[in-house]
Design a protein around this motif. Structure first.
Motif, mmCIF file in Angstrom:
data_model
loop_
_atom_site.group_PDB
_atom_site.id
_atom_site.type_symbol
_atom_site.label_atom_id
_atom_site.label_comp_id
_atom_site.label_asym_id
_atom_site.label_seq_id
_atom_site.Cartn_x
_atom_site.Cartn_y
_atom_site.Cartn_z
ATOM 1 N N ALA A 41 -42.866 1.420 -68.772
ATOM 2 C CA ALA A 41 -42.219 0.210 -69.283
ATOM 3 C C ALA A 41 -42.283 0.154 -70.807
ATOM 4 C CB ALA A 41 -42.871 -1.029 -68.675
ATOM 5 N N MET A 42 -43.437 0.491 -71.381
ATOM 6 C CA MET A 42 -43.574 0.447 -72.831
ATOM 7 C C MET A 42 -42.685 1.487 -73.493
ATOM 8 S SD MET A 42 -44.945 -1.325 -75.154
ATOM 9 C CE MET A 42 -45.135 -1.277 -76.915
ATOM 10 N N ARG A 98 -46.892 9.233 -79.768
ATOM 11 C CA ARG A 98 -47.907 9.890 -78.939
ATOM 12 C C ARG A 98 -47.782 9.445 -77.483
ATOM 13 N NH1 ARG A 98 -54.496 9.668 -79.277
ATOM 14 N NH2 ARG A 98 -54.813 10.988 -77.458
ATOM 15 N N LEU A 99 -47.511 8.164 -77.276
ATOM 16 C CA LEU A 99 -47.328 7.653 -75.914
ATOM 17 C C LEU A 99 -46.182 8.381 -75.223
ATOM 18 C CD1 LEU A 99 -48.266 5.444 -73.849
ATOM 19 C CD2 LEU A 99 -46.350 4.064 -74.728
ATOM 20 N N GLU A 100 -45.162 8.692 -75.972
ATOM 21 C CA GLU A 100 -44.000 9.401 -75.427
ATOM 22 C C GLU A 100 -44.387 10.785 -74.899
ATOM 23 O OE1 GLU A 100 -40.161 9.371 -74.253
ATOM 24 O OE2 GLU A 100 -41.125 7.703 -75.292
ATOM 25 N N ARG A 101 -45.328 11.428 -75.559
ATOM 26 C CA ARG A 101 -45.731 12.793 -75.198
ATOM 27 C C ARG A 101 -46.936 12.846 -74.263
ATOM 28 N NH1 ARG A 101 -45.609 12.757 -80.728
ATOM 29 N NH2 ARG A 101 -47.854 13.026 -80.789
ATOM 30 N N PRO A 108 -54.799 3.383 -71.668
ATOM 31 C CA PRO A 108 -55.818 2.386 -72.036
ATOM 32 C C PRO A 108 -56.144 2.370 -73.531
ATOM 33 C CG PRO A 108 -56.485 3.545 -70.060
ATOM 34 C CD PRO A 108 -55.284 4.272 -70.607
ATOM 35 N N GLU A 109 -56.253 3.535 -74.135
ATOM 36 C CA GLU A 109 -56.523 3.620 -75.573
ATOM 37 C C GLU A 109 -55.344 3.071 -76.366
ATOM 38 O OE1 GLU A 109 -57.043 7.005 -79.062
ATOM 39 O OE2 GLU A 109 -57.272 7.603 -76.973
#
Length: 136
Positions: A41-42, A98-101, A108-109
């Protein structure tokens, strides 16, 4: 108070409201989801936020606040430029990338750190708006 100051203050207020909404509703809502769903979702939100209206307010206000700095309202202008724009570019966007990869173990971090920095952005925008309206 001039037109540029008023528009810059309004744009800072809009951004404060957006960041406030993320801090108080969006991120807590995502925190209630399993990591795989929250991360997904993010990632979608990060794509959709890059729309013409958001980009006009977010980046256009950098120009307006730059003008404010040169006209002597240094505090209000710099609060937005540094506390919203630069913080977003150098902290939140790299975390989004970074979230994308990353896999779901990063969620959580990401949630914790991104939200903390989002609080800072929101407070900086609110302070920018108030400071501009007070003429500083």
């Amino acid at each position: 108070m001039g037109t540029i100051t008023l528009i810059a203050a309004a744009a800072s207020g809009l951004m404060a409201g957006l960041f406030f909404s993320f801090s108080t509703a969006v991120m807590p809502g995502l925190a209630d989801l399993p990591a795989e769903h929250a991360r997904s979702a993010m990632r979608r939100i990060n794509v959709r936020i890059q729309n013409p209206v958001f980009l006009l307010v977010f980046t256009g206000n950098v120009i307006l606040c730059g003008i404010e700095v040169f006209q002597g309202r240094i505090g209000g202008g710099l609060l937005y430029i540094v506390g919203s724009f630069l913080l977003t570019m150098f902290v939140n966007v790299p975390m989004n990338n970074r979230l994308e990869r990353a896999d779901d173990t990063y969620w959580p971090e990401y949630l914790r750190k991104w939200t903390i920095w989002n609080h800072v952005r929101g407070l900086a925008c609110l302070a920018s708006m108030i400071t501009l309206l007070l003429g500083f």
